[in-house]
Write a protein that holds these residues in place. Structure first.
Motif, PDB file in Angstrom:
ATOM      1  N   ILE A  44      48.640  31.488  16.205  1.00  0.00           N
ATOM      2  CA  ILE A  44      47.685  32.384  15.545  1.00  0.00           C
ATOM      3  C   ILE A  44      47.902  32.379  14.028  1.00  0.00           C
ATOM      4  N   GLY A  45      49.167  32.351  13.618  1.00  0.00           N
ATOM      5  CA  GLY A  45      49.492  32.378  12.190  1.00  0.00           C
ATOM      6  C   GLY A  45      48.970  31.160  11.452  1.00  0.00           C
ATOM      7  N   ILE A  46      49.212  29.961  12.002  1.00  0.00           N
ATOM      8  CA  ILE A  46      48.752  28.724  11.360  1.00  0.00           C
ATOM      9  C   ILE A  46      47.233  28.695  11.291  1.00  0.00           C
ATOM     10  N   LEU A  47      46.594  29.051  12.413  1.00  0.00           N
ATOM     11  CA  LEU A  47      45.134  29.047  12.455  1.00  0.00           C
ATOM     12  C   LEU A  47      44.552  30.103  11.521  1.00  0.00           C
ATOM     13  N   GLY A  48      45.206  31.269  11.470  1.00  0.00           N
ATOM     14  CA  GLY A  48      44.740  32.340  10.587  1.00  0.00           C
ATOM     15  C   GLY A  48      44.853  31.962   9.120  1.00  0.00           C
ATOM     16  N   ILE A  49      45.986  31.358   8.737  1.00  0.00           N
ATOM     17  CA  ILE A  49      46.185  30.928   7.350  1.00  0.00           C
ATOM     18  C   ILE A  49      45.176  29.847   6.984  1.00  0.00           C
ATOM     19  N   ALA A  50      44.967  28.894   7.908  1.00  0.00           N
ATOM     20  CA  ALA A  50      44.006  27.812   7.661  1.00  0.00           C
ATOM     21  C   ALA A  50      42.589  28.356   7.496  1.00  0.00           C
ATOM     22  N   THR A  51      42.245  29.346   8.320  1.00  0.00           N
ATOM     23  CA  THR A  51      40.915  29.964   8.225  1.00  0.00           C
ATOM     24  C   THR A  51      40.757  30.691   6.900  1.00  0.00           C
ATOM     25  N   LEU A  52      41.810  31.405   6.483  1.00  0.00           N
ATOM     26  CA  LEU A  52      41.780  32.119   5.212  1.00  0.00           C
ATOM     27  C   LEU A  52      41.624  31.150   4.037  1.00  0.00           C
ATOM     28  N   ILE A  53      42.358  30.037   4.091  1.00  0.00           N
ATOM     29  CA  ILE A  53      42.240  29.006   3.049  1.00  0.00           C
ATOM     30  C   ILE A  53      40.818  28.460   3.020  1.00  0.00           C
ATOM     31  N   GLY A  54      40.278  28.203   4.219  1.00  0.00           N
ATOM     32  CA  GLY A  54      38.915  27.689   4.323  1.00  0.00           C
ATOM     33  C   GLY A  54      37.884  28.636   3.742  1.00  0.00           C
ATOM     34  N   VAL A  55      38.057  29.935   3.991  1.00  0.00           N
ATOM     35  CA  VAL A  55      37.126  30.943   3.466  1.00  0.00           C
ATOM     36  C   VAL A  55      37.118  30.923   1.943  1.00  0.00           C
ATOM     37  N   PHE A  56      38.326  30.870   1.330  1.00  0.00           N
ATOM     38  CA  PHE A  56      38.414  30.850  -0.130  1.00  0.00           C
ATOM     39  C   PHE A  56      37.860  29.544  -0.713  1.00  0.00           C
ATOM     40  N   LEU A  57      38.028  28.426   0.025  1.00  0.00           N
ATOM     41  CA  LEU A  57      37.514  27.145  -0.457  1.00  0.00           C
ATOM     42  C   LEU A  57      35.986  27.088  -0.410  1.00  0.00           C
ATOM     43  N   ILE A  58      35.409  27.739   0.589  1.00  0.00           N
ATOM     44  CA  ILE A  58      33.966  27.648   0.820  1.00  0.00           C
ATOM     45  C   ILE A  58      33.175  28.628  -0.034  1.00  0.00           C
ATOM     46  N   THR A  59      33.724  29.828  -0.246  1.00  0.00           N
ATOM     47  CA  THR A  59      32.950  30.879  -0.906  1.00  0.00           C
ATOM     48  C   THR A  59      32.588  30.562  -2.354  1.00  0.00           C
ATOM     49  N   LYS A  60      33.466  29.876  -3.079  1.00  0.00           N
ATOM     50  CA  LYS A  60      33.198  29.588  -4.493  1.00  0.00           C
ATOM     51  C   LYS A  60      31.965  28.693  -4.661  1.00  0.00           C
ATOM     52  N   PRO A  61      31.927  27.517  -3.998  1.00  0.00           N
ATOM     53  CA  PRO A  61      30.713  26.692  -4.133  1.00  0.00           C
ATOM     54  C   PRO A  61      29.473  27.350  -3.544  1.00  0.00           C
ATOM     55  N   LEU A  62      29.668  28.181  -2.497  1.00  0.00           N
ATOM     56  CA  LEU A  62      28.527  28.871  -1.892  1.00  0.00           C
ATOM     57  C   LEU A  62      27.945  29.891  -2.869  1.00  0.00           C
ATOM     58  N   GLU A  63      28.821  30.637  -3.544  1.00  0.00           N
ATOM     59  CA  GLU A  63      28.351  31.617  -4.524  1.00  0.00           C
ATOM     60  C   GLU A  63      27.618  30.912  -5.672  1.00  0.00           C
ATOM     61  N   TRP A  64      28.151  29.782  -6.129  1.00  0.00           N
ATOM     62  CA  TRP A  64      27.522  29.030  -7.217  1.00  0.00           C
ATOM     63  C   TRP A  64      26.126  28.577  -6.802  1.00  0.00           C
ATOM     64  N   THR A  65      26.013  28.078  -5.577  1.00  0.00           N
ATOM     65  CA  THR A  65      24.717  27.618  -5.066  1.00  0.00           C
ATOM     66  C   THR A  65      23.714  28.753  -4.977  1.00  0.00           C
ATOM     67  N   MET A  66      24.173  29.920  -4.505  1.00  0.00           N
ATOM     68  CA  MET A  66      23.284  31.070  -4.350  1.00  0.00           C
ATOM     69  C   MET A  66      22.800  31.587  -5.706  1.00  0.00           C
ATOM     70  N   ASN A  67      23.670  31.504  -6.729  1.00  0.00           N
ATOM     71  CA  ASN A  67      23.285  31.957  -8.067  1.00  0.00           C
ATOM     72  C   ASN A  67      22.429  30.931  -8.803  1.00  0.00           C
ATOM     73  N   LYS A  68      22.739  29.647  -8.618  1.00  0.00           N
ATOM     74  CA  LYS A  68      22.051  28.572  -9.338  1.00  0.00           C
ATOM     75  C   LYS A  68      20.711  28.233  -8.704  1.00  0.00           C
ATOM     76  N   PHE A  69      20.692  28.206  -7.375  1.00  0.00           N
ATOM     77  CA  PHE A  69      19.467  27.832  -6.658  1.00  0.00           C
ATOM     78  C   PHE A  69      19.138  28.892  -5.600  1.00  0.00           C
ATOM     79  N   PRO A  70      18.825  30.129  -6.016  1.00  0.00           N
ATOM     80  CA  PRO A  70      18.576  31.204  -5.039  1.00  0.00           C
ATOM     81  C   PRO A  70      17.405  30.925  -4.110  1.00  0.00           C
ATOM     82  N   HIS A  71      16.331  30.344  -4.644  1.00  0.00           N
ATOM     83  CA  HIS A  71      15.149  30.094  -3.822  1.00  0.00           C
ATOM     84  C   HIS A  71      15.461  29.111  -2.699  1.00  0.00           C
ATOM     85  N   GLN A  72      16.026  27.964  -3.063  1.00  0.00           N
ATOM     86  CA  GLN A  72      16.332  26.932  -2.070  1.00  0.00           C
ATOM     87  C   GLN A  72      17.381  27.427  -1.065  1.00  0.00           C
TER      88      GLN A  72
END
Length: 285
Positions: free
Chosen positions: A196-224
């Motif tokens: 659970i610990g390894i999977l939880g840490i990996a999921t947490l890392i994944g969340v932080f890796l994904i949110t930054k580009p996702l936020e940029w996309t939502m701000n830069k290209f909100p319509h699309q």
């Protein structure tokens, strides 16, 4: 002070709804967060966590508190209701998802419909529907040993994070595809801390890796982005039909059953639309 208390309570309630609805096939946490108007803030709080640590911790704590209570309490009731009354309950959540579309459309900031809007919508729709048809159990990352095994767990955690963050993608379905659903349940019940610990840490890392580009996309290209998200959200309803609505229709259903079921389902659908429509007016975004 009263306004602040009201806002905090509303945020916890939204978290509660997100957590409790995650047990419903085709309803992802991301979908409900968008419909309830806190998705942008959630992504921003994670993506820019270090910029306002205290404020982001408080916001995430309130949402997670509500979600935790929802998962621990109401999700069991929803599962029971889905088993006993699959049609009306499924149509209630179908109404909840569709009822949030007008609020999502406002976020596209579109003054009129364009051909490109339809293209992005269809792309999102096809992606989510395609994921729903991936055969479950063909991949198995639950067994093995050594460094390679733990690397696969890390990769799996990132995939799970993708399902958690992106709206319309069912986390439970992704776990089934990866052959990890039963293993996760077993690990939790047997308190397998390492797994659970390894999977939880990996999921947490994944969340932080994904949110930054996702936020940029939502701000830069909100319509699309929001046109695709609408496609994601509507595409997710196909799983509600496949997993709950269609299997619950008896082969020998008589006219009385159809009349009663249709009346109950339509009423539940309208109630779901109204409930989410009412809540989406109190958007935090």
């Amino acid at each position: 002070m009263k306004a602040n208390l009201k806002n905090n309570l509303l945020l916890i309630i939204k978290g509660f709804i997100i957590g409790s609805s995650m047990s419903v096939p085709g309803v992802s946490g991301g979908t409900m967060a968008i419909i309830l108007g806190i998705y942008d803030k959630l992504i921003s709080s994670i993506s820019n966590f270090l910029k306002d640590i205290k404020g982001n911790i408080l916001f995430l704590f309130k949402v997670c508190l509500g979600a935790g209570v929802g998962i621990g309490t109401l999700s069991f009731l929803i599962k029971w209701l889905l088993e006993k009354f699959p049609l009306p309950i499924s149509f209630f959540f179908l109404g909840a998802v569709i009822g949030g579309i007008p609020a999502l459309y406002k976020k596209t900031k579109a003054t009129s419909l364009k051909i490109s809007s339809g293209v992005y919508f269809l792309l999102g729709l096809l992606i989510v529907i395609s994921i729903g048809f991936i055969p479950v159990g063909n991949i198995d990352v639950t067994t093995g040993s050594g460094i390679g095994y733990y690397i696969m767990l890390l990769v799996t955690g990132i995939i799970i994070a993708l399902a958690l963050v992106l709206p319309g993608i069912s986390t439970s379905h992704m776990l089934l595809v990866l052959g990890m659903y039963d293993a996760m349940i077993t690990a939790i019940t047997e308190f397998n801390i390492v797994y659970i610990g390894i999977l939880g840490i990996a999921t947490l890392i994944g969340v932080f890796l994904i949110t930054k580009p996702l936020e940029w996309t939502m701000n830069k290209f909100p319509h699309q982005t929001y046109c695709m998200i609408i496609g994601f959200v509507l595409g997710s309803t196909s799983e509600i039909f496949r997993e709950k609505i269609l299997p619950s229709i008896p082969a020998n259903a008589d006219v009385k059953w159809w009349i009663l079921s249709v009346i109950m389902s339509v009423a539940a659908f309208i109630l779901g639309c109204y409930a989410i429509g009412s809540l989406s007016k109190y958007s935090n975004d």
